[in-house]
Design a protein around this motif. Structure first.
Motif, PDB file in Angstrom:
ATOM      1  N   THR A   3      52.812  23.262  50.287  1.00 50.60           N
ATOM      2  CA  THR A   3      52.268  23.261  51.645  1.00 50.60           C
ATOM      3  C   THR A   3      53.411  22.948  52.603  1.00 50.60           C
ATOM      4  O   THR A   3      54.395  22.314  52.244  1.00 50.60           O
ATOM      5  CB  THR A   3      51.164  22.200  51.792  1.00 50.60           C
ATOM      6  OG1 THR A   3      50.215  22.364  50.735  1.00 50.60           O
ATOM      7  CG2 THR A   3      50.454  22.316  53.122  1.00 50.60           C
ATOM      8  N   GLN A  36      50.004  24.670  56.236  1.00 52.32           N
ATOM      9  CA  GLN A  36      50.118  26.092  55.900  1.00 52.32           C
ATOM     10  C   GLN A  36      50.311  26.271  54.393  1.00 52.32           C
ATOM     11  O   GLN A  36      51.107  25.568  53.776  1.00 52.32           O
ATOM     12  CB  GLN A  36      51.305  26.725  56.643  1.00 52.32           C
ATOM     13  CG  GLN A  36      51.043  27.056  58.105  1.00 52.32           C
ATOM     14  CD  GLN A  36      52.167  27.906  58.675  1.00 52.32           C
ATOM     15  OE1 GLN A  36      53.336  27.711  58.363  1.00 52.32           O
ATOM     16  NE2 GLN A  36      51.816  28.855  59.524  1.00 52.32           N
ATOM     17  N   LYS A  37      49.559  27.208  53.831  1.00 51.56           N
ATOM     18  CA  LYS A  37      49.708  27.589  52.420  1.00 51.56           C
ATOM     19  C   LYS A  37      49.786  29.106  52.328  1.00 51.56           C
ATOM     20  O   LYS A  37      49.234  29.804  53.177  1.00 51.56           O
ATOM     21  CB  LYS A  37      48.518  27.090  51.587  1.00 51.56           C
ATOM     22  CG  LYS A  37      48.335  25.586  51.568  1.00 51.56           C
ATOM     23  CD  LYS A  37      47.125  25.217  50.707  1.00 51.56           C
ATOM     24  CE  LYS A  37      46.921  23.709  50.651  1.00 51.56           C
ATOM     25  NZ  LYS A  37      46.500  23.152  51.962  1.00 51.56           N
ATOM     26  N   GLN A  38      50.435  29.608  51.313  1.00 53.90           N
ATOM     27  CA  GLN A  38      50.512  31.051  51.135  1.00 53.90           C
ATOM     28  C   GLN A  38      49.185  31.588  50.620  1.00 53.90           C
ATOM     29  O   GLN A  38      48.650  31.098  49.618  1.00 53.90           O
ATOM     30  CB  GLN A  38      51.654  31.411  50.186  1.00 53.90           C
ATOM     31  CG  GLN A  38      53.028  31.127  50.781  1.00 53.90           C
ATOM     32  CD  GLN A  38      54.119  31.894  50.093  1.00 53.90           C
ATOM     33  OE1 GLN A  38      53.864  32.843  49.349  1.00 53.90           O
ATOM     34  NE2 GLN A  38      55.359  31.500  50.346  1.00 53.90           N
ATOM     35  N   TYR A  90      58.337  20.833  54.010  1.00 55.42           N
ATOM     36  CA  TYR A  90      57.555  21.223  52.841  1.00 55.42           C
ATOM     37  C   TYR A  90      57.118  19.996  52.036  1.00 55.42           C
ATOM     38  O   TYR A  90      57.838  18.990  51.973  1.00 55.42           O
ATOM     39  CB  TYR A  90      58.376  22.162  51.946  1.00 55.42           C
ATOM     40  CG  TYR A  90      58.703  23.478  52.611  1.00 55.42           C
ATOM     41  CD1 TYR A  90      57.894  24.597  52.416  1.00 55.42           C
ATOM     42  CD2 TYR A  90      59.831  23.597  53.430  1.00 55.42           C
ATOM     43  CE1 TYR A  90      58.197  25.812  53.017  1.00 55.42           C
ATOM     44  CE2 TYR A  90      60.135  24.812  54.033  1.00 55.42           C
ATOM     45  CZ  TYR A  90      59.317  25.919  53.832  1.00 55.42           C
ATOM     46  OH  TYR A  90      59.619  27.102  54.430  1.00 55.42           O
ATOM     47  N   GLY A 105      53.141  38.387  58.150  1.00 53.14           N
ATOM     48  CA  GLY A 105      53.060  38.695  56.733  1.00 53.14           C
ATOM     49  C   GLY A 105      52.816  40.182  56.548  1.00 53.14           C
ATOM     50  O   GLY A 105      52.965  40.967  57.499  1.00 53.14           O
ATOM     51  N   TYR A 127      48.795  38.822  53.982  1.00 57.05           N
ATOM     52  CA  TYR A 127      49.179  37.785  53.025  1.00 57.05           C
ATOM     53  C   TYR A 127      50.389  37.088  53.632  1.00 57.05           C
ATOM     54  O   TYR A 127      51.426  37.714  53.852  1.00 57.05           O
ATOM     55  CB  TYR A 127      49.527  38.379  51.669  1.00 57.05           C
ATOM     56  CG  TYR A 127      49.825  37.328  50.620  1.00 57.05           C
ATOM     57  CD1 TYR A 127      48.784  36.736  49.897  1.00 57.05           C
ATOM     58  CD2 TYR A 127      51.126  36.915  50.352  1.00 57.05           C
ATOM     59  CE1 TYR A 127      49.047  35.764  48.943  1.00 57.05           C
ATOM     60  CE2 TYR A 127      51.391  35.946  49.403  1.00 57.05           C
ATOM     61  CZ  TYR A 127      50.351  35.368  48.701  1.00 57.05           C
ATOM     62  OH  TYR A 127      50.600  34.399  47.757  1.00 57.05           O
ATOM     63  N   ALA A 128      50.241  35.777  53.907  1.00 52.57           N
ATOM     64  CA  ALA A 128      51.293  35.061  54.632  1.00 52.57           C
ATOM     65  C   ALA A 128      51.080  33.564  54.453  1.00 52.57           C
ATOM     66  O   ALA A 128      50.243  33.112  53.651  1.00 52.57           O
ATOM     67  CB  ALA A 128      51.253  35.427  56.112  1.00 52.57           C
ATOM     68  N   TRP A 129      51.894  32.792  55.204  1.00 46.94           N
ATOM     69  CA  TRP A 129      51.637  31.356  55.317  1.00 46.94           C
ATOM     70  C   TRP A 129      50.458  31.179  56.253  1.00 46.94           C
ATOM     71  O   TRP A 129      50.557  31.503  57.438  1.00 46.94           O
ATOM     72  CB  TRP A 129      52.859  30.626  55.859  1.00 46.94           C
ATOM     73  CG  TRP A 129      53.980  30.449  54.862  1.00 46.94           C
ATOM     74  CD1 TRP A 129      55.074  31.224  54.709  1.00 46.94           C
ATOM     75  CD2 TRP A 129      54.090  29.398  53.891  1.00 46.94           C
ATOM     76  NE1 TRP A 129      55.873  30.739  53.703  1.00 46.94           N
ATOM     77  CE2 TRP A 129      55.301  29.613  53.186  1.00 46.94           C
ATOM     78  CE3 TRP A 129      53.300  28.301  53.543  1.00 46.94           C
ATOM     79  CZ2 TRP A 129      55.732  28.786  52.148  1.00 46.94           C
ATOM     80  CZ3 TRP A 129      53.728  27.467  52.515  1.00 46.94           C
ATOM     81  CH2 TRP A 129      54.919  27.706  51.831  1.00 46.94           C
ATOM     82  N   CYS A 130      49.365  30.688  55.746  1.00 42.30           N
ATOM     83  CA  CYS A 130      48.117  30.599  56.502  1.00 42.30           C
ATOM     84  C   CYS A 130      47.717  29.133  56.730  1.00 42.30           C
ATOM     85  O   CYS A 130      47.912  28.293  55.845  1.00 42.30           O
ATOM     86  CB  CYS A 130      46.998  31.325  55.759  1.00 42.30           C
ATOM     87  SG  CYS A 130      47.331  33.081  55.509  1.00 42.30           S
TER      88      CYS A 130
END
Length: 393
Positions: free
Chosen positions: A311, A113-115, A302, A145, A165-168
């Protein structure tokens, strides 16, 4: 007339004095009844107050500390993680809790997951047909998000959801693995160390008894019949003792209670003060109302990717939380409660007299006769005229 009658009653209360009169009634019926009531009271005081409730002792509640150590290894082989060994550092979260420990038995992984920007998980509030259906900056109660105001395709499907917009990519927890991911947790063991203190008597003890050797501790596992004082417990046995199925419980999690009771009679040797273990499920699960069952929470690990971007790997952990509940009382002889209960018992014997008086004076056929013998009315001798005591000179 009413005022005069009232004054007579007041004068009667003020200027009259009642004193008990002893009347010996020679009646088998009344005598046996009196002795029977006295016998019941004596049996209550001796049997219940002193023998059962230990009314001759002073009592104190237990003060306790608990630590635990879980051991066991599980092996999984999945397309997502490959061959992986899970040890204590992986499935005990957090490493230490107060009077409790949590064992992860199942999980939902969302890796890498990345922002950034991505479509929201489809539901009734996020499905859209055009950008007008999405509100820029909106954050719902269950959102992952905040919305950007755009309506985009969700994955490779024809559905569209509001972009956020979130951790995707966002977590999809609609499917819970079954059987449980760490189903081998049933064979894990836990060592529970329990130290108790009765401050009033300055008495301390622990559940690793003085007759337990290091060699015995390395090979024993608690069994209600063969090893009732072994402090090492197999998790599957704990759940089974509570009448539950471990594999069913491991899918969505649960809360179990390990109860340790210390009831100690300190008038005896300290070696007779022993722990008693019992087990039960603490979270009530209703078969016909299975809403939000089990026990779960999320945490993340993390790291930086090859490009230096932050990430994380999101883990929704399901598992069994074991709460260790310690309770008990200790008693020791003390003269003060002993004398208080003896005095209370002697006072209770007066009940027999009041009960027999009530029956004799109000129920028996000869109640009027007994009442005449029981009560005697005497007027003040000094108010009489022409009478005096002693000799006159």
């Amino acid at each position: 007339m009413a005022c005069g009658s009232c004054c007579v009653e007041v004068a009667s209360c003020v200027f009259e004095y009642d004193t008990p009169r002893i009347v010996l009634i020679k009646s088998r019926k009344v005598g046996l009844m009196n002795r029977a009531v006295q016998l019941i009271i004596v049996a209550y005081v001796i049997g219940w107050v002193f023998l059962w409730e230990k009314g001759y002792q002073e009592f104190d509640s237990v003060v306790s500390s608990v630590t635990s150590k879980v051991k066991g290894v599980a092996v999984t082989n999945t397309s997502e993680l490959g061959l992986k060994v899970w040890d204590v550092a992986d499935y005990i979260i957090p490493a230490q809790e107060e009077n409790a420990f949590f064992v992860m038995t199942n999980l939902i992984l969302t890796q890498n997951q990345k922002q950034g920007l991505c479509p929201e998980l489809p539901d009734d509030t996020t499905l859209c047909n055009s950008d007008s259906d999405c509100v820029r900056g909106y954050v719902g109660t269950h959102s992952n998000g905040f919305q950007t105001g755009r309506c985009v395709s969700y994955g490779n499907s024809t559905m569209k959801t509001c972009q956020i917009y979130a951790w995707c990519p966002v977590e999809n927890d609609t499917y819970v693995p079954k059987p449980a991911f760490l189903k081998d947790a049933e064979n894990f063991t836990v060592l529970i160390k329990n130290n108790i203190w009765y401050s009033k008597f300055n008495f301390t003890k622990r559940n690793i008894l003085s007759n337990i050797s290091t060699a015995y501790l390395k090979q024993c596992v608690y069994n209600r019949y063969t090893d009732p004082f072994c402090p090492i417990f197999r998790l599957g046995n704990i759940v089974r003792e509570a009448g539950q199925d471990f594999q069913d419980m491991a899918v969505k999690g649960a809360v179990m209670g390990i109860q340790i009771r210390w009831d100690c009679n300190l008038d005896r040797k300290a070696s007779y003060c022993l722990p008693r273990y019992s087990f039960r499920r603490l979270d009530n699960r209703e078969v016909d109302h299975d809403v939000s069952p089990g026990y779960n929470f999320r945490f993340a690990k993390y790291y930086k990717d090859v490009n230096g971007l932050e990430t994380r790997m999101l883990i929704k952990a399901f598992g069994i939380r074991f709460d260790v509940l310690v309770f008990g009382t200790a008693g020791k002889f003390d003269i003060i409660p002993t004398m208080i209960n003896i005095g209370s018992g002697v006072a209770l014997l007066g009940v027999a007299t009041y009960l027999c008086d009530f029956i004799v004076l109000h129920i028996l056929s000869k109640k009027n006769y007994y009442r005449e013998k029981k009560y005697k009315y005497v007027e003040d001798y000094e108010m009489r005229t022409g009478n005096s005591y002693g000799s006159q000179s």
